[in-house]
Design a protein around this motif. Structure first.
Motif, PDB file in Angstrom:
ATOM      1  N   THR A  72      43.595  33.106  30.298  1.00  0.00           N
ATOM      2  CA  THR A  72      44.342  33.291  31.528  1.00  0.00           C
ATOM      3  C   THR A  72      44.093  32.114  32.452  1.00  0.00           C
ATOM      4  O   THR A  72      43.417  31.147  32.093  1.00  0.00           O
ATOM      5  CB  THR A  72      43.958  34.628  32.197  1.00  0.00           C
ATOM      6  N   THR A  76      46.539  33.481  37.861  1.00  0.00           N
ATOM      7  CA  THR A  76      46.780  34.848  37.412  1.00  0.00           C
ATOM      8  C   THR A  76      45.695  35.787  37.924  1.00  0.00           C
ATOM      9  O   THR A  76      45.981  36.904  38.365  1.00  0.00           O
ATOM     10  CB  THR A  76      46.840  34.890  35.876  1.00  0.00           C
ATOM     11  N   VAL A  77      44.438  35.343  37.870  1.00  0.00           N
ATOM     12  CA  VAL A  77      43.342  36.174  38.376  1.00  0.00           C
ATOM     13  C   VAL A  77      43.538  36.467  39.857  1.00  0.00           C
ATOM     14  O   VAL A  77      43.340  37.607  40.308  1.00  0.00           O
ATOM     15  CB  VAL A  77      41.983  35.494  38.128  1.00  0.00           C
ATOM     16  N   CYS A  78      43.951  35.462  40.627  1.00  0.00           N
ATOM     17  CA  CYS A  78      44.194  35.659  42.056  1.00  0.00           C
ATOM     18  C   CYS A  78      45.326  36.660  42.275  1.00  0.00           C
ATOM     19  O   CYS A  78      45.212  37.571  43.118  1.00  0.00           O
ATOM     20  CB  CYS A  78      44.520  34.326  42.718  1.00  0.00           C
ATOM     21  N   ASP A  81      44.040  40.109  41.365  1.00  0.00           N
ATOM     22  CA  ASP A  81      43.099  40.595  42.367  1.00  0.00           C
ATOM     23  C   ASP A  81      43.841  41.184  43.561  1.00  0.00           C
ATOM     24  O   ASP A  81      43.490  42.251  44.074  1.00  0.00           O
ATOM     25  CB  ASP A  81      42.186  39.455  42.809  1.00  0.00           C
ATOM     26  N   VAL A 114      37.474  43.411  34.665  1.00  0.00           N
ATOM     27  CA  VAL A 114      38.272  42.531  33.813  1.00  0.00           C
ATOM     28  C   VAL A 114      37.400  41.708  32.868  1.00  0.00           C
ATOM     29  O   VAL A 114      37.908  41.152  31.894  1.00  0.00           O
ATOM     30  CB  VAL A 114      39.171  41.591  34.654  1.00  0.00           C
ATOM     31  N   ILE A 130      37.898  43.257  39.876  1.00  0.00           N
ATOM     32  CA  ILE A 130      38.859  42.745  40.838  1.00  0.00           C
ATOM     33  C   ILE A 130      39.493  43.907  41.603  1.00  0.00           C
ATOM     34  O   ILE A 130      39.347  45.067  41.241  1.00  0.00           O
ATOM     35  CB  ILE A 130      39.942  41.877  40.160  1.00  0.00           C
TER      36      ILE A 130
END
Length: 424
Positions: A72, A76-78, A81, A114, A130
């Motif tokens: 990823t 994408t993580v932001c 979240d 995650v 997250i």
């Protein structure tokens, strides 16, 4: 313990707490509301109701696509979240309105795991949940306790499972040796000592983690629904998300050779405390073990039921006289029957029978952990996760008025038992 007794006069005013939980199935947010009041050394929990809200379809699809073993990006993580934080905020706001009559004091958010960084030596180096709590604070106007796992990891613990304190307070004093079992994506257990409620300490370290008569021990046994759900989605090309009522498994037969390959996983032989997740037990892991001849869908599901039941039973069969199960897996009658068959002579019941709804148990447990954090009290048992010492867990995001906890020792002591009280 289930009780009709109301808290004693002059005891602490109740704190109305909402626990939010989304587990390793990544399918929904569970919210459980309760009132928590300290009466002497007993924490009295009065359930106010619970609800389960599926993740928005697009958000869940994006979440599943980003999870290991996929790669990823930080973008994408932001985005996830924020999206998970907003989903948690929506459910929390609903819980305040629908379960609490518009009035609550505190929200405790587990967030969405995650990644759980379990190293090859069995230690845990980090864990990531997250779901930014600021969104929940903004939506509810309440302070939020979140990020409860990381402090235990920093203290040398596994950071999972964290429900041991709830289990120990709630089930201590039952005859024999009681094991609390959660059948979520991953199966975890809390093994309680076969002793009186005060024969072990909440805060003093123990000399040996195998001396179960002296201290509770909490650990992940392996997959519960993680591989079952992944296999169901795979064999039905996504038509089914899970094997409802174990219907596919019930029509299959256990394949000894496949079961032996699945059991040849080093994790099962590791000593407790230990923890795992979908970083290990995922679809790619499963498919690699289905060669050379893929089984029928029914035989695959039947064998995975046997895997879950067998690994849970192997972890507790020499100590348990009673198993109290909760989580989504309790709704699979084939899995529950297999577990009872693996544990002859052991009473296997659900937490519902003892006053704690199985679907809401983890959310209620995190509400209790957050209550401890709010009062500056340790909310992890000494030795249970392998940490060097018990810790006050998590971080607090203040509500709009800047409300913070009162601090340790301000006006409460450490509870030694938990009672489930029926609402008036």
């Amino acid at each position: 313990m289930l009780s009709d007794r109301q808290p004693a006069a002059g005891s602490q005013s109740p704190l109305r707490v909402i626990g939010l939980m989304s587990g390793t199935s990544h399918d929904a947010v569970d919210a459980a509301a309760c009132e928590l009041r300290l009466a002497g050394d007993t924490l009295v929990l009065t359930p106010l109701g619970h609800l389960s809200v599926p993740y928005p379809t697009a958000l869940r699809a994006d979440l599943m696509a980003a999870l290991p073993p996929a790669s990823t990006t930080l973008e994408t993580v932001c985005r996830l979240d924020t999206g998970v934080g907003q989903a948690l905020a929506d459910v929390a706001a609903r819980a305040v309105a629908e379960l609490c009559g518009g009035r609550a004091d505190l929200v405790v958010s587990h967030g969405q795991t995650v990644f759980h960084w379990a190293a090859s030596d069995g230690g845990v180096r980090g864990t990531l949940q997250i779901g930014e709590p600021a969104w929940i604070a903004e939506a509810t106007g309440l302070p939020i306790v979140s990020g409860l796992r990381t402090r235990d990891v920093a203290a040398g613990g596994q950071g999972a499972p964290l429900v041991g304190l709830f289990d120990a307070l709630w089930l201590a004093g039952r005859p024999g040796t009681t094991v609390a079992l959660n059948l979520g994506g991953i199966a975890n257990v809390t093994v309680l000592p076969s002793a009186s409620p005060r024969a072990w300490s909440l805060v003093e370290p123990v000399s040996s983690l195998v001396e179960l008569v002296e201290t509770p021990l909490a650990f992940d046994t392996g997959p519960a629904c993680a591989l079952l759900d992944a296999a169901t989605r795979h064999v039905t090309a996504g038509r089914l998300a899970f094997d409802a009522d174990g219907a596919l498994a019930a029509r299959g037969r256990v394949l000894p050779d496949l079961l032996a390959r699945l059991l040849d996983e080093p994790y099962y032989a590791r000593p407790a405390p230990k923890s795992t997740g979908k970083e290990l037990f995922n679809l790619d892991y499963l498919l690699a073990r289905l060669v050379p001849t893929p089984p029928t869908p029914e035989d695959l599901l039947a064998t995975l039921v046997a895997l879950t039941a067998g690994t849970v039973a192997d972890a507790v069969r020499h100590t348990a006289t009673e198993v109290v199960a909760s989580g989504g897996g309790t709704h699979n009658p084939v899995l529950m029957a297999a577990l009872r068959e693996e544990l002859p002579g052991v009473a296997v019941r659900t937490s519902d029978e003892l006053g704690v709804p199985s679907q809401a148990k983890e959310a209620l447990a995190f509400a209790v952990l957050g209550w401890h954090t709010w009062h500056g009290l340790p909310s992890v048992l000494a030795g249970a996760t392998g940490a060097r010492h018990p810790s006050v867990l998590g971080s607090v995001t203040p509500g709009p008025d800047g409300w913070y906890p009162p601090g340790r020792g301000a006006w409460v002591g450490q509870p030694t038992r938990l009672e489930i009280s029926r609402p008036v």
